[in-house]
Write a protein that holds these residues in place. Structure first.
Motif: not given
Length: 187
Positions: A91-98
């Motif tokens: 979720l954190g990786a998706l948040l930063f990439c998003g």
């Protein structure tokens, strides 16, 4: 066991870094804007804005690959803590990439102020031109920090951290006879 001061220090450090980045962006927004061959002002996001997007994307990719490489796949089958940690990291990786996508798109957009109107060249080659006399609404959004300039057919959004954003506001004030307060800009 963590001490209370390490958590407090983390919060203070986050506030200081956030304030410093915001200050740097506002300071860069005061720079002299570029001009095109015809002498029109070209407003772009400062280089720091693009750097923030790239850093956000890099953090997301590092989190993604770090999690995928360090996860214990055997334990994850039956360990709820391992599953929750994996989900949180994803979720954190998706948040930063998003988060990096709209930042990089905004940094690739340029506004051009001409005697006839304002033009926007978007990140994917979109070109929008609004004539000064066709503009029907100008509204600032406090949440997104964008100035939305609209005609019945189209709209252009100008981010608060554009280089020479103040010049855009002055031009809109002069051409449309609107005050910054009427546009919704904070005093």
């Amino acid at each position: 066991m963590e001490h209370w001061y390490s958590e407090t220090l983390r919060h203070i450090l986050t506030a200081v870094v956030t304030s410093a980045v915001t200050y740097a962006l506002l300071r860069q927004a005061k720079r002299v804007p570029a001009q095109d061959a015809a002498g029109n002002l070209v407003l772009r996001q400062p280089p720091l804005y693009r750097a923030m997007g790239l850093i956000s994307a890099a953090i997301g990719v590092i989190m993604l690959f770090g999690t995928l490489l360090s996860i214990n796949w055997e334990r994850m089958r039956y360990d709820a803590h391992e599953q929750m940690g994996f989900g949180g990291a994803m979720l954190g990786a998706l948040l930063f990439c998003g988060l990096s996508v709209p930042i990089l798109q905004a940094s690739a957009t340029a506004l051009t102020l001409t005697p006839l109107g304002v033009a926007s060249n978007g990140p994917r080659g979109q070109h929008t031109f609004l004539l000064w006399h066709d503009i029907t609404a100008v509204r600032y959004n406090l949440l997104t920090h964008e100035l939305k300039i609209s005609t019945p057919q189209a709209c252009i959004k100008a981010g608060r951290y554009l280089i020479a954003f103040d010049r855009l506001v002055v031009e809109l004030t002069h051409r449309l006879r609107l005050t910054p307060i009427q546009m919704g800009l904070p005093a």
